[in-house]
Design a protein around this motif. Structure first.
Motif, PDB file in Angstrom:
ATOM      1  N   PHE A   1       0.843  -1.184   0.000  1.00  0.00           N
ATOM      2  CA  PHE A   1       0.000   0.000   0.000  1.00  0.00           C
ATOM      3  C   PHE A   1       0.880   1.236   0.000  1.00  0.00           C
ATOM      4  N   SER A   2       0.794   1.980  -1.062  1.00  0.00           N
ATOM      5  CA  SER A   2       1.518   3.250  -1.105  1.00  0.00           C
ATOM      6  C   SER A   2       0.738   4.216  -1.980  1.00  0.00           C
ATOM      7  N   ILE A   3       0.761   5.429  -1.560  1.00  0.00           N
ATOM      8  CA  ILE A   3       0.094   6.467  -2.332  1.00  0.00           C
ATOM      9  C   ILE A   3       1.163   7.460  -2.771  1.00  0.00           C
ATOM     10  N   ASP A   4       1.390   7.466  -4.059  1.00  0.00           N
ATOM     11  CA  ASP A   4       2.404   8.352  -4.611  1.00  0.00           C
ATOM     12  C   ASP A   4       1.817   9.711  -4.984  1.00  0.00           C
ATOM     13  N   ASN A   5       0.536   9.716  -5.190  1.00  0.00           N
ATOM     14  CA  ASN A   5      -0.125  10.915  -5.642  1.00  0.00           C
ATOM     15  C   ASN A   5      -0.759  11.631  -4.443  1.00  0.00           C
TER      16      ASN A   5
ATOM     17  N   GLU B   1      -7.975  12.612  -1.219  1.00  0.00           N
ATOM     18  CA  GLU B   1      -9.282  12.005  -1.475  1.00  0.00           C
ATOM     19  C   GLU B   1      -9.603  10.938  -0.427  1.00  0.00           C
ATOM     20  N   LEU B   2      -8.620  10.153  -0.062  1.00  0.00           N
ATOM     21  CA  LEU B   2      -8.821   9.110   0.952  1.00  0.00           C
ATOM     22  C   LEU B   2      -9.083   9.695   2.336  1.00  0.00           C
TER      23      LEU B   2
END
Length: 98
Positions: free
Chosen positions: A85-89, A95-96
């Motif tokens: 799980f990674s969010i680069d943006n 949004e999350l």
């Protein structure tokens, strides 16, 4: 070290019970369960601490007593363990967190 479970030799003998339980899952709407996946659940979760060979009737009883919720909980936890799980943006992160 041997990676097979102490009860692996009985797998072919308990296949009718495995198939019966998988059919029960399908009747309840859980179609994605494979025999291999269900066997892994039994080895990793149900028989995790078994150090001796179980009797055939004990294995069959364990197989038939598995509840759908037990299996689904196991699959959910395993998917969390293996997912990255990674969010680069930064926008996705915002949004999350809304």
């Amino acid at each position: 070290m041997d990676n097979s479970h102490v009860n692996e030799e009985f797998r072919t003998q308990v296949q009718p019970a495995l198939r019966s339980k998988l059919e029960e899952f399908r009747l309840l709407g859980i179609d994605s369960v494979s025999e291999q996946g269900f066997w892994e659940f039994l080895v990793k979760k149900k028989w995790k601490k078994v150090k001796h060979e179980m009797r055939l009737h004990e294995m069959i009883q364990d197989i038939l007593s598995v509840r759908v919720s037990d299996y689904l909980n196991y699959v959910t936890i395993e998917s969390y363990k293996t997912s990255e799980f990674s969010i680069d943006n930064a926008e996705e992160l915002k949004e999350l967190l809304k």
